[in-house]
Enzyme design. Structure first.
Site, short mmCIF file in Angstrom:
data_model
loop_
_atom_site.label_atom_id
_atom_site.label_comp_id
_atom_site.label_asym_id
_atom_site.label_seq_id
_atom_site.Cartn_x
_atom_site.Cartn_y
_atom_site.Cartn_z
N CYS A 130 0.82 -1.21 0.00
CA CYS A 130 0.00 0.00 0.00
C CYS A 130 0.86 1.26 0.00
CB CYS A 130 -0.91 0.02 1.23
SG CYS A 130 -2.12 -1.30 1.27
N ARG A 190 4.29 1.43 -0.98
CA ARG A 190 5.47 1.50 -1.85
C ARG A 190 5.34 0.57 -3.05
NH1 ARG A 190 9.41 1.81 1.17
NH2 ARG A 190 8.25 1.86 3.13
N GLU A 221 6.38 -1.55 12.46
CA GLU A 221 5.29 -2.45 12.03
C GLU A 221 5.90 -3.74 11.48
OE1 GLU A 221 4.37 -3.38 8.87
OE2 GLU A 221 5.50 -2.08 7.54
N PRO A 222 5.30 -4.88 11.81
CA PRO A 222 5.94 -6.16 11.52
C PRO A 222 5.68 -6.73 10.13
CG PRO A 222 3.97 -6.52 12.82
CD PRO A 222 4.11 -5.02 12.67
N GLN A 223 4.67 -6.22 9.41
CA GLN A 223 4.27 -6.85 8.16
C GLN A 223 5.32 -6.72 7.05
OE1 GLN A 223 2.24 -4.74 9.82
NE2 GLN A 223 0.69 -6.15 10.60
N GLN A 252 6.61 -9.10 3.77
CA GLN A 252 6.31 -8.65 2.41
C GLN A 252 7.57 -8.61 1.55
OE1 GLN A 252 4.46 -4.98 3.60
NE2 GLN A 252 2.38 -5.80 3.43
N ALA A 269 -18.57 1.60 21.41
CA ALA A 269 -18.28 0.97 20.11
C ALA A 269 -17.72 1.98 19.12
CB ALA A 269 -19.55 0.32 19.55
N ALA A 326 -12.87 2.85 21.33
CA ALA A 326 -13.21 1.50 21.76
C ALA A 326 -12.65 0.47 20.77
CB ALA A 326 -14.73 1.35 21.87
#
EC number: 1.2.1.70
Length: 422
Positions: A49, A51, A108-110, A114, A184, A188
């Site tokens: 998303c 790069r 961030e771990p993703q 990738q 909600a 929350a």
């Protein structure tokens, strides 16, 4: 030589990035097309998303950069704010990407997965070979160091993360704990997501049951009407109030009765301003009440830890880039040094054979003379080899010392200059 061309959230808008976005079904064709470009030997595409970045092993980096730029802009149908990097700087960028130092959210771990997936898919398609495999291996090793030696991936900065951290200080790990979230809305939702990430059991309570059900479905929790709160307080380990007004069940008198029945600690997190949970409730035995000021202190500490971790991570990246540079210098200098050593060894061997012809055949003597000649060659050429490796690392074929060695030793092999064919 490694080349990187592309764009990311730091220098390109969403509009720029989306015109280059590569759906998975188009990846194979894109890899084939990019690998066929002038100057490109191997290629991998990291497309997320944030790069779209092309990493290539290039026999002619300048030509590869130009052809990749033209191909990307042709795909977009217009000019783009593309970056172009070569050699050590391209590798530094890959390390920073894999380590999340280039991510919109530090830590961030993703992205590590990738990057790994992008290179593996390129290898499966036949677009990436030994050179990019070596580059990936080094980049992943660097990213692993960043993850294990720094707190980049551990210092979260958000209300939800802070709430989870405070609750963990009181109760220990939240895995298996029951967390009741009142409300909600967005706060929350964020807090419920973090509690779920801590493997807590989340129950959402709201005046409008449909809203509670929607959030519960999103976080894999339960949904209950708000009038079930008093019953829920008998079971919950953590209560997060993300509603503007506290329900009657959180009043001191009611909570005193509930605490007498439950006989265990409870953490209460008040996310409202003005505060919704009465201070008198927080003063009751076994109640640990946190408000937004408490969360803010945790967040500031996390931000400081993250900033320090980022500095440490940058130092690791620098170290890994230096290792990469040395390895590249070894690779580029190898033909030059090998030819120099081969010529010296051939001369030494000729002299050994000439001596043996005069002295007569003697296998033991021949063995000793060969060993002595080899040792002399190695010792004489050790310092020149070391200096040449450093010279190649510093300036490639353009370094005066390299040019002098080629002339002095009458060598045909020469390393590629930076920016020339690898």
């Amino acid at each position: 030589m490694l080349v990187a061309v592309g764009l990311n959230q730091k220098g390109a808008t969403v509009a720029d990035r989306e015109v280059l976005a590569l759906p998975s079904e188009e990846l194979l064709d894109a890899l084939t097309a990019f690998q066929a470009l002038d100057g490109v030997d191997e290629v991998a595409i990291v497309s997320t998303c944030y790069r779209v970045e092309i990493f290539a092993a290039a026999r002619c980096p300048a030509a590869a950069e130009l052809s990749l730029r033209h191909a990307l802009e042709a795909r977009a149908g217009r000019s783009l704010p593309l970056f172009e990097l070569q050699g050590e700087e391209a590798f530094r960028h890959l390390v920073r990407v894999a380590s999340s130092l280039e991510s919109a959210i530090l830590g961030e771990p993703q992205i590590l997965g990738q990057v790994k997936d992008a290179f593996h898919r390129a290898a499966e398609a036949g677009a990436a070979g030994k050179e990019l495999a070596s580059v990936l291996s080094r980049a992943l090793a660097a990213a692993k160091r960043v993850r294990t030696e720094t707190a980049v991936g551990r210092a979260g900065v958000s209300w939800g993360n802070a709430a989870a951290a405070l609750a963990s200080k009181v109760l220990g790990p939240l895995a298996g704990r029951r967390v009741a979230v009142i409300g909600a809305g967005e706060m929350a939702r964020l807090t419920a997501q973090h509690m779920r990430d801590e493997r807590a059991s989340v129950v959402v309570l709201n005046r409008t049951l449909a809203n509670a059900e929607a959030l519960a479905a999103e976080v894999g929790g339960e949904a209950r009407p708000l009038d079930a709160l008093e019953q829920e307080l008998l079971r919950a380990d953590v209560v997060v109030s993300a509603a503007p007004a506290a329900p009657a069940a959180l009043a001191p008198a009611v909570m005193q009765r509930i605490l007498h029945a439950r006989r265990k600690r409870i953490v209460m997190v008040d996310l409202a301003v003005p505060r919704a949970i009465p201070a008198e409730t927080g003063a009751l035995p076994d109640v640990y009440l946190c408000d937004v000021d408490d969360l803010d202190r945790v967040m500031k500490a996390a931000m400081a830890e993250r900033a320090q971790a980022a500095q440490h991570a940058e130092r690791i990246a620098d170290e890994e880039v230096q290792k990469f540079a040395r390895a590249e210098a070894e690779r580029r200098a190898a033909p030059l040094i090998q030819e120099m050593r081969s010529r010296a060894s051939a001369i030494a061997r000729e002299e050994v054979e000439r001596t043996l012809r005069r002295l007569g055949e003697d296998p033991e003597l021949a063995k000793r003379l060969d060993a002595m000649a080899g040792s002399i060659v190695s010792k004489i050429l050790h310092a020149p080899s070391t200096r040449l490796r450093q010279a190649v690392c510093d300036g490639g074929a353009n370094d005066p010392l390299v040019a002098a060695a080629v002339q002095i030793f009458d060598l045909s092999a020469a390393p590629a200059a930076r920016g020339d064919a690898a």
